[in-house]
Write a protein that holds these residues in place. Structure first.
Motif, PDB file in Angstrom:
ATOM      1  N   GLY A  19       0.800  -1.220   0.000  1.00  0.00           N
ATOM      2  CA  GLY A  19       0.000   0.000   0.000  1.00  0.00           C
ATOM      3  C   GLY A  19       0.829   1.264   0.000  1.00  0.00           C
ATOM      4  N   LYS A  20       2.045   1.180  -0.552  1.00  0.00           N
ATOM      5  CA  LYS A  20       2.936   2.339  -0.566  1.00  0.00           C
ATOM      6  C   LYS A  20       3.161   2.891  -1.968  1.00  0.00           C
ATOM      7  N   ALA A  21       2.335   2.466  -2.934  1.00  0.00           N
ATOM      8  CA  ALA A  21       2.559   2.869  -4.323  1.00  0.00           C
ATOM      9  C   ALA A  21       1.240   3.040  -5.054  1.00  0.00           C
ATOM     10  N   ALA A  30       5.809  15.147 -10.940  1.00  0.00           N
ATOM     11  CA  ALA A  30       6.292  13.918 -10.311  1.00  0.00           C
ATOM     12  C   ALA A  30       7.788  14.001 -10.022  1.00  0.00           C
ATOM     13  N   TRP A  31       8.541  14.586 -10.947  1.00  0.00           N
ATOM     14  CA  TRP A  31       9.990  14.712 -10.776  1.00  0.00           C
ATOM     15  C   TRP A  31      10.323  15.621  -9.596  1.00  0.00           C
ATOM     16  N   LEU A  32       9.623  16.742  -9.499  1.00  0.00           N
ATOM     17  CA  LEU A  32       9.901  17.699  -8.432  1.00  0.00           C
ATOM     18  C   LEU A  32       9.530  17.160  -7.057  1.00  0.00           C
ATOM     19  N   GLY A  77      10.167   5.857  -5.308  1.00  0.00           N
ATOM     20  CA  GLY A  77      10.256   5.426  -6.696  1.00  0.00           C
ATOM     21  C   GLY A  77       9.442   6.301  -7.631  1.00  0.00           C
ATOM     22  N   LEU A  78       9.979   6.505  -8.826  1.00  0.00           N
ATOM     23  CA  LEU A  78       9.277   7.224  -9.893  1.00  0.00           C
ATOM     24  C   LEU A  78       9.373   6.387 -11.155  1.00  0.00           C
ATOM     25  N   GLY A  79       8.226   5.931 -11.647  1.00  0.00           N
ATOM     26  CA  GLY A  79       8.177   5.172 -12.888  1.00  0.00           C
ATOM     27  C   GLY A  79       7.435   5.956 -13.949  1.00  0.00           C
ATOM     28  N   GLY A  87       0.739   6.677 -20.985  1.00  0.00           N
ATOM     29  CA  GLY A  87       0.364   8.009 -20.536  1.00  0.00           C
ATOM     30  C   GLY A  87       0.124   8.063 -19.045  1.00  0.00           C
ATOM     31  N   SER A  88       0.918   7.289 -18.273  1.00  0.00           N
ATOM     32  CA  SER A  88       0.732   7.244 -16.829  1.00  0.00           C
ATOM     33  C   SER A  88       2.071   7.247 -16.110  1.00  0.00           C
ATOM     34  N   LEU A  89       2.008   7.451 -14.793  1.00  0.00           N
ATOM     35  CA  LEU A  89       3.192   7.513 -13.946  1.00  0.00           C
ATOM     36  C   LEU A  89       3.004   6.613 -12.731  1.00  0.00           C
ATOM     37  N   HIS A  90       4.119   6.211 -12.142  1.00  0.00           N
ATOM     38  CA  HIS A  90       4.122   5.457 -10.885  1.00  0.00           C
ATOM     39  C   HIS A  90       4.857   6.296  -9.854  1.00  0.00           C
ATOM     40  N   LYS A  91       4.342   6.306  -8.624  1.00  0.00           N
ATOM     41  CA  LYS A  91       5.090   6.917  -7.525  1.00  0.00           C
ATOM     42  C   LYS A  91       4.941   6.031  -6.302  1.00  0.00           C
ATOM     43  N   ASP A  92       5.952   6.067  -5.440  1.00  0.00           N
ATOM     44  CA  ASP A  92       5.856   5.320  -4.193  1.00  0.00           C
ATOM     45  C   ASP A  92       6.731   5.965  -3.137  1.00  0.00           C
ATOM     46  N   VAL A  93       6.579   5.495  -1.911  1.00  0.00           N
ATOM     47  CA  VAL A  93       7.373   6.010  -0.796  1.00  0.00           C
ATOM     48  C   VAL A  93       8.333   4.936  -0.302  1.00  0.00           C
TER      49      VAL A  93
END
Length: 219
Positions: free
Chosen positions: A152-154, A171-173, A178-180, A186-192
């Motif tokens: 549950g972290k992504a 997302a970059w800033l 993690g950054l995918g 046309g989508s992004l991934h983020k996690d802690v």
């Protein structure tokens, strides 16, 4: 100052003010760094308010489930069970019909990013494409194992109405873990989770500190 330049300045300032504790469990508030960066744009000045008690609301849509939720997950210095349950529900594994508590760190990261979007563009929901996953679902969608989606972290997401480049800049800033980047989808991934970056075109992926990202002008 041109509108686009102002937006980039605001987002850059907010990102610069974002500290690691802003998305950590038990952090005082996710609003504090953004409030400081945007000159008190989120309400009363820090000197006149208890920032740890500031309500935090998330607005999320899940097209695949045809669901939308606006939920306050934090208020009066504590997590709000009803709001958290609503968010856990929309983040559930749709294939398996299973849900689990979503990381407070991820919720706080989403909140800070949502505030930046509202300040720099206009208020809009985060479009959630994938949240919590069971190992079985992760294998079915071709995900890497072990995956931070298991805990549950992504999430995989996009902000509709923003260009893919603007989504990527944001997302970059605000990257914390993690950054995918999935240009074909046309989508992004983020996690802690741990810090890492990758770009995937079809089934081919590249990774590294800056794996061919292009953050300049573009759509």
């Amino acid at each position: 100052m041109k509108s686009g330049d102002r937006r980039r300045l605001l987002v850059s300032s907010a990102a610069a003010a974002l500290s690691a504790t802003a998305v950590g469990l038990g952090a005082a508030t996710a609003a504090a760094p953004l409030r400081a960066a945007l000159g008190g744009g989120l309400g009363d000045s820090p000197a006149r308010s208890d920032l740890s008690r500031w309500p935090r609301e998330l607005w999320i849509t899940r097209p695949e489930a045809q669901e939308s939720v606006r939920a306050v997950y934090w208020a009066d210095g504590a997590l709000q069970p009803e709001g958290c349950r609503a968010i856990d529900r929309i983040y559930r594994d749709l294939r398996a019909g299973v849900e689990r508590p979503i990381s407070t760190g991820l919720l706080n990261l989403n909140y800070v990013m949502q505030c930046a979007v509202a300040q720099c563009w206009s208020a809009r929901p985060m479009v959630l494409l994938s949240g919590f996953r069971t190992p079985q679902t992760n294998r079915q969608v071709g995900g890497v194992e072990p995956s931070v989606h298991f805990t549950g972290k992504a999430d995989d997401y996009i902000y509709a109405g923003l260009s893919f480049q603007d989504n990527l800049r944001l997302a970059w800033l605000f990257r914390v873990g993690g950054l995918g980047v999935y240009p074909d989808r046309g989508s992004l991934h983020k996690d802690v989770g741990r810090a890492r970056i990758w770009v995937q075109h079809g089934r081919a992926a590249s990774s590294g500190p800056d794996p061919g990202l292009r953050l300049g002008a573009g759509r």
